[in-house]
Design a protein around this motif. Structure first.
Motif, short mmCIF file in Angstrom:
data_model
loop_
_atom_site.label_atom_id
_atom_site.label_comp_id
_atom_site.label_asym_id
_atom_site.label_seq_id
_atom_site.Cartn_x
_atom_site.Cartn_y
_atom_site.Cartn_z
N GLU A 1 9.83 17.88 -21.93
CA GLU A 1 10.27 17.82 -20.53
C GLU A 1 9.41 17.53 -19.60
N GLN A 2 9.74 16.51 -18.85
CA GLN A 2 8.85 15.86 -17.67
C GLN A 2 9.52 16.30 -16.32
N GLY A 3 8.84 17.00 -15.60
CA GLY A 3 9.39 17.30 -14.05
C GLY A 3 9.44 16.26 -13.40
N ASN A 4 9.87 16.29 -12.27
CA ASN A 4 9.85 15.14 -11.18
C ASN A 4 9.32 15.69 -9.73
N GLN A 5 8.17 15.58 -9.37
CA GLN A 5 8.10 16.10 -8.10
C GLN A 5 8.71 15.63 -6.69
N GLY A 6 9.35 14.61 -7.11
CA GLY A 6 9.99 13.69 -5.72
C GLY A 6 11.37 14.23 -5.70
N LEU A 7 12.07 15.36 -6.29
CA LEU A 7 13.47 15.73 -6.36
C LEU A 7 13.70 16.07 -4.83
N ASN A 8 14.91 16.11 -4.77
CA ASN A 8 15.60 16.56 -3.50
C ASN A 8 16.33 17.78 -3.76
N ALA A 9 16.41 18.50 -2.72
CA ALA A 9 17.25 19.63 -2.67
C ALA A 9 18.95 19.26 -3.17
N GLU A 10 19.57 19.86 -4.20
CA GLU A 10 20.77 19.42 -4.81
C GLU A 10 21.66 19.83 -3.91
N GLN A 11 22.66 18.78 -3.47
CA GLN A 11 23.83 19.21 -2.40
C GLN A 11 25.07 19.14 -3.28
N SER A 12 26.16 20.06 -2.75
CA SER A 12 27.17 20.10 -3.33
C SER A 12 28.41 20.36 -2.43
N TYR A 13 29.52 19.55 -2.56
CA TYR A 13 30.67 19.78 -1.65
C TYR A 13 31.87 20.37 -2.78
N GLN A 14 32.33 21.09 -2.22
CA GLN A 14 33.62 21.86 -3.13
C GLN A 14 34.72 22.36 -2.34
N ALA A 15 36.01 21.72 -2.84
CA ALA A 15 37.16 22.15 -2.21
C ALA A 15 37.89 22.95 -3.26
N ASP A 16 38.31 23.98 -2.94
CA ASP A 16 39.02 25.09 -3.66
C ASP A 16 40.54 25.44 -3.05
N VAL A 17 41.34 25.58 -3.83
CA VAL A 17 42.55 26.02 -3.53
C VAL A 17 43.20 27.32 -4.39
N GLN B 1 48.93 32.76 -10.24
CA GLN B 1 47.95 32.23 -9.85
C GLN B 1 47.46 31.09 -10.01
N LEU B 2 47.35 30.02 -9.23
CA LEU B 2 46.81 28.56 -9.71
C LEU B 2 45.74 28.31 -8.70
N SER B 3 44.43 27.92 -9.43
CA SER B 3 43.41 27.90 -8.65
C SER B 3 42.55 26.53 -8.93
N PRO B 4 42.88 25.21 -8.51
CA PRO B 4 42.50 24.09 -8.68
C PRO B 4 41.08 23.96 -7.65
N PHE B 5 40.19 23.20 -8.26
CA PHE B 5 38.98 22.77 -7.53
C PHE B 5 38.49 21.27 -7.70
N TYR B 6 37.76 20.95 -6.67
CA TYR B 6 37.30 19.49 -6.80
C TYR B 6 35.90 19.73 -6.07
N ASN B 7 34.86 19.15 -7.00
CA ASN B 7 33.50 19.42 -6.70
C ASN B 7 32.62 18.16 -6.65
N TYR B 8 31.78 17.53 -5.90
CA TYR B 8 31.11 16.75 -5.77
C TYR B 8 29.68 16.78 -5.54
N PHE B 9 28.87 16.29 -6.20
CA PHE B 9 27.11 16.52 -5.97
C PHE B 9 26.73 14.82 -5.77
N PRO B 10 26.26 14.71 -4.54
CA PRO B 10 25.54 13.42 -4.35
C PRO B 10 24.29 13.38 -5.21
N ASN B 11 23.51 14.21 -5.64
CA ASN B 11 22.21 14.20 -6.22
C ASN B 11 22.26 15.76 -7.16
N TYR B 12 23.11 15.62 -8.10
CA TYR B 12 22.87 16.69 -9.24
C TYR B 12 21.60 16.38 -9.97
#
Lengths: 151, 821
Positions: free
Chosen positions: B604-620, B632-643
């Motif tokens: 396992e090789q780390g990466n010093q250049g990683l950015n903070a991970e961001q996530s956008y999520q919509a929940d209903v 109860q119905l609870s759908p969601f959608y989630n997007y990461f620009p840099n997982y």
């Protein structure tokens, strides 16, 4: 905000075209003619032997690595069905240790590995493991561990 | 032959695709409905005529709206009851001083003088519990309901009853009955939560208000929590960074300690537990007492278990065949102990509690699978006893000292949590010369010969916030800060020692737009700094003592936000929607790992250049509640620009990786969607049925694994339940007999190095009752897990990689014997 969700979602929808993704493991084939070493095979100290195997993948091969380490403690991780006659458990003094990576030219689906390996004259004789690790470009790894004897 | 295989594969892909599209269209439809409702709400709320009223809101001391509170005008006989948002309206006619009184079951009655001068006049009540002991189930249920109605994210609240009924090997396994919650587990006692397929450092677990910090990143590490000490657990699914900071990307599991006892009490309880599968026996003894203002609460837990049993006699560890005599998994026995002592002061305006706890565990690793190279498996030694713990094993000690205080004055509620915790973890195994390590362990080395790894983490945390009631607004603002000091030891290396400091400030407004609409908005800023230390190997690789980690410092900052709405009209329908951004600082392992993980044959090789991970999520969350139905119905959608993803490459490394496959940390765009459906139908007052379903889809949209899913993605599953409660039998109080039938689909959508997992069906049975025991309710519970001893593989289990099936049939018997006044 839900509108935004739909926009993101639509973005996601259109991308969902299932590109051909590689879901198969690569294959190490030791059944081809002149493949060496074989399960329970023997190599001689002070001599050079040639490791020969055929490796294949459905998409693209990555690399091969070979690891020879002693099995004086009988830590069997052979992947072969056939078991070999093993010597008594003993303490290593100067065991043979070899870790070697063999690069495969890019873009190949089949490759015949031919690699000569020296066995030093002063290495401990006994039971060894010959571990072959093969990865394809997608990152799937196949491991084959065979038992050999150094005489 | 290959032709046919391809066709099959193609077919599978087709179905997956269609299914995905179907869920997406359902989701789009839901969103459209949501928008319609929001527009409707906005249109109707503007028309509010000027009336002669005294109106306002009633909330609990936690800031949750209280519904069903009776608000009256003294001397006029006028009464009103608060609705689900805690709002009320009282019509008045004279311009005089009124005494407005709010009273509610279980809370102190409060009166306020309001000088009425015409028009509409507002007044706010914050009610305090009469006594803080909310052991009565119905009050807890109300609180849970209030919590659900006042939070725009998806919240599940479970109490002690749920834990007792579904008691698993660890608190997290117990919670995995809930839809959308799974665990990554190893053995029978260790597991970590996965919320909608995300786990490790993407889920925050808080214990007594303080973020629990152990070694969350390791798949073979559990959480150091004593499930007997938890009185209530709240599961928040969604973007929760705005309150909890870094890591709360997938959600939060908030474990709450038991509430302080009632004034003038002294008592306790003894829990006894036994399990057949791993021959576990255990006890948890609780003693509490309270005079008027001062109280104490203590607990001692001990559990001892043997190797666990699986429905197979042979497993293949990376193709190597390992026999399991009598189907026991050799060397998976363990011991656990928990010591807890809480004491504090409860006054009219001020309360403060000190929590002291120490959780210890020692448990064996399945001997054939540790380090994958199954060396040193001594079947004579390992199979001599089912209860002994031989090498390899782990030993973990988690110590905590926490103070939680709050001061309530006027419109302000000031709260502060201060904590210190130390997580000390050691993994012992007989020295094995992996890679270039010398064949004989050098006597000159000052690392104990059997100490493979050691992690010593010390964490200092502080949270402070002010909850301010301003008319229709409930404003919360505050800050969190945490400092970590991490040391390492042992002859193997994966992650260097590091120090980490994180801090954040936030503001959160909850605004009651009308009696039926609650709006939420939050903003937060975080700053974090991570400093790693240098590490060089103690042995030469091809003649060189390689440097595995350089000292370096990285800092990160982030702005996150959240916006949400609760719409709870009169009637059966309710709607919640939330959109938020969350973030996660890369952890030391992701930045600086540089060693071989012999569990996976991976370098396992780390990466010093990683950015903070961001996530956008919509929940209903859509709800429909009637006397008979609860949907109860609870759908969601989630997007990461840099997982941040540990990517298995097509390369091997010799010098650093000892010939193993290179896994490097990289970042890719990822989208995920899915949801949960819960349907409960009460046939009559003694019979009910329930269906809990979950679905998740994840896909990497860029990077080397474009088109692949994420690791540990749980397959769709459906849990069907029937519960019988014999209310007509008077001698049995709160008796139940309940059958769970879980259907899990196959997971064919995998990413290297995962294998596909077949579907399975498992049945569990729960039964229990309360019986009178010296005028106190003695609680008995029985559970049969995996009734048919089904052999199945769990896609999210750590041992899944080596094809190890889950535990076989397990009968769990537990009793809770109360004593005292």
């Amino acid at each position: 905000m839900c509108l935004l969700a739909i926009i993101i979602l639509a973005g996601g929808c259109s991308k969902n075209n299932e590109e051909t993704k590689d879901t198969e493991y690569p294959v190490i084939d030791l059944s081809v003619a002149d493949a060496f070493p074989q399960q329970c095979g023997t190599v001689k100290r002070g001599q050079t032997f040639t490791f020969r195997a055929r490796v294949t993948d459905n998409a693209e091969l990555g690399s091969v690595s070979v690891d020879i380490h002693h099995n004086f403690d009988h830590h069997s991780h052979s992947t072969e069905v056939q078991t070999c006659q093993m010597g008594a458990v003993k303490t290593p003094v100067n065991p043979l240790l070899l870790i070697k990576s063999i690069s495969i030219p890019t873009g190949l689906k089949t490759y015949n590995v031919v690699q000569s390996i020296d066995v030093p004259a002063n290495a401990d004789a006994g039971d060894y493991h010959f571990l072959i690790r093969l990865v394809d470009k997608a990152g799937w790894q196949t491991i084959k561990g065979i038992s050999i004897k150094v005489e | 032959m290959p032709q046919g295989k391809f066709n099959l594969l193609f077919l599978k892909k087709q179905t997956a695709f269609c299914c995905g599209r179907y869920v997406q269209s359902v989701y789009c439809l839901l969103c459209a409905t949501a928008i319609l409702f929001i527009l409707l709400v906005l249109a109707t709320t503007n028309v509010s005529a000027q009336q002669n009223v005294i109106k306002g809101r009633v909330s609990s001391h936690h800031g949750h709206p209280l519904s069903g509170v009776v608000v009256s005008l003294a001397g006029y006989g006028t009464q009103a009851m608060t609705d689900s948002t805690g709002s009320f309206k009282l019509p008045v006619s004279q311009q005089v001083n009124y005494t407005v009184t709010a009273s509610h079951v279980g809370y102190k009655t409060q009166s306020k003088t309001v000088s009425y001068t015409g028009g509409s006049k507002s007044v706010t009540f914050i009610l305090h519990p009469l006594n803080h002991e909310l052991e009565e189930v119905h009050i807890q249920d109300n609180r849970a309901l209030n919590r659900k109605q006042s939070e725009s994210m998806n919240v599940e609240v479970v109490g002690k009853d749920f834990i007792q009924r579904n008691l698993g090997g660890s608190l997290m396994t117990t919670l995995s009955r809930l839809p959308g919650v799974k665990t990554i587990g190893i053995g029978s006692g260790q597991s970590k939560p996965l919320i909608r397929g995300l786990g490790f450092n993407r889920v925050v677990v808080t214990d007594k208000g303080i973020k629990h910090e152990g070694q969350q990143w390791g798949a073979d590490h559990g959480l150091e929590l004593d499930q007997f000490a938890a009185s209530e657990v709240e599961i928040l699914k969604g973007a929760a960074s705005f309150i909890y900071g870094s890591d709360a990307i997938a959600g939060v599991i908030d474990v709450k300690p038991s509430l302080p006892p009632m004034p003038g009490t002294f008592g306790g309880s003894v829990d006894l537990i036994g399990k057949t599968n791993n021959s576990l026996y255990g006890t948890s003894v609780n003693v509490y007492g309270r005079k008027k203002n001062w109280f104490f609460d203590s607990r001692l837990t001990y559990q001892n278990y043997g190797d666990y049993k699986v429905p197979t006699d042979t497993v293949y560890v990376y193709d190597f065949k390992a026999r399991l005599p009598n189907r026991y998994l050799r060397n998976t026995a363990g011991r656990e102990s928990g010591l807890h002592f809480n004491t504090g002061y409860i006054g009219e305006h001020f309360r403060s509690t000190i929590y002291l706890s120490n959780v210890y565990s020692r448990s064996g690793f399945f001997a054939n699978a540790h380090g994958l190279e199954p060396r040193q498996v001594d079947t004579l030694l390992h199979d001599q006893s089912r209860r002994d713990i031989q090498m390899p094993y782990q030993e973990v000690n988690h110590f905590k000292l926490i103070n939680r205080s709050q001061y309530h004055t006027g419109k302000h509620l000031l709260q502060a949590d201060i904590g210190y915790q130390r997580n000390f973890r050691q993994e012992f195994s007989i020295y094995v010369n992996h890679g270039f390590m010398p064949p004989i362990y050098p006597t000159t080395l000052n690392i104990p010969q059997n100490l493979e790894r050691e992690f010593d983490k010390q964490v200092y945390s502080i949270n402070a916030r002010d909850v301010l009631q301003l008319n229709r607004h409930q404003l919360t603002f505050g800050f969190n800060a945490e400092h970590q000091d991490n040391q390492i030891n042992g002859w193997s290396f994966l992650v260097p020692a590091f120090k980490q400091t994180t801090s954040g400030i936030f503001i959160y407004d909850k605004f009651a737009l009308s009696e039926t609409v609650l709006l939420h908005g939050a903003l937060r800023y975080d700053y974090g700094r991570l400093q790693t230390f240098h590490y060089s190997d103690w042995f030469p690789s091809e003649g060189e003592f390689v440097t595995r980690a350089n000292a370096f410092t990285r800092s990160f900052n982030s702005i996150v936000w959240s916006a949400g709405i609760n719409y709870t009209p009169e009637g059966n329908f309710s709607l919640k929607a939330n959109l938020g951004k969350s973030f996660r600082m890369p952890i030391a392992k992701e930045l600086a790992a540089n060693g071989v993980n012999y569990h996976y044959f991976s370098y396992e090789q780390g990466n010093q250049g990683l950015n903070a991970e961001q996530s956008y999520q919509a929940d209903v969350t859509l709800g429909w509640n009637t006397n008979k139905w609860q949907i109860q119905l609870s759908p969601f959608y989630n997007y990461f620009p840099n997982y941040i993803y540990l990517n298995p490459t097509g390369r091997h490394d010799i010098l650093y990786g000892a010939g193993n496959q290179v896994f490097n940390y990289s970042q890719s765009r990822v989208m995920r969607y899915g949801g949960e459906l819960q349907v409960k139908y009460r046939v009559n007052n003694w019979l009910s049925a329930e269906a809990l379903g979950e679905y998740l889809y994840a896909e990497q949209l860029s990077g080397e694994k474009k088109g692949f899913t994420l690791p540990f993605s749980p397959p769709p599953s459906l849990l069907l339940n029937v519960t019988y409660q014999p209310v007509q039998i008077k001698a049995l109080k709160d008796a139940y007999l309940s059958v769970d039938y879980r259907l899990t689909a196959a997971q064919n959508n995998t990413v290297p190095p995962e294998r596909e997992t077949q579907g399975y069906r498992v049945m569990n049975i729960q039964a229990g009752t309360k019986v009178n025991f010296y005028n106190r309710p003695l609680m008995l519970s029985l559970q049969v897990q995996n009734v048919f001893d089904t052999r199945y593989l769990n896609h999210t289990s750590f041992y899944r990689l080596i094809q190890l099936p889950e535990a076989g049939r397990n009968i769990i018997l537990s009793a809770k014997i109360p004593f005292g006044r």
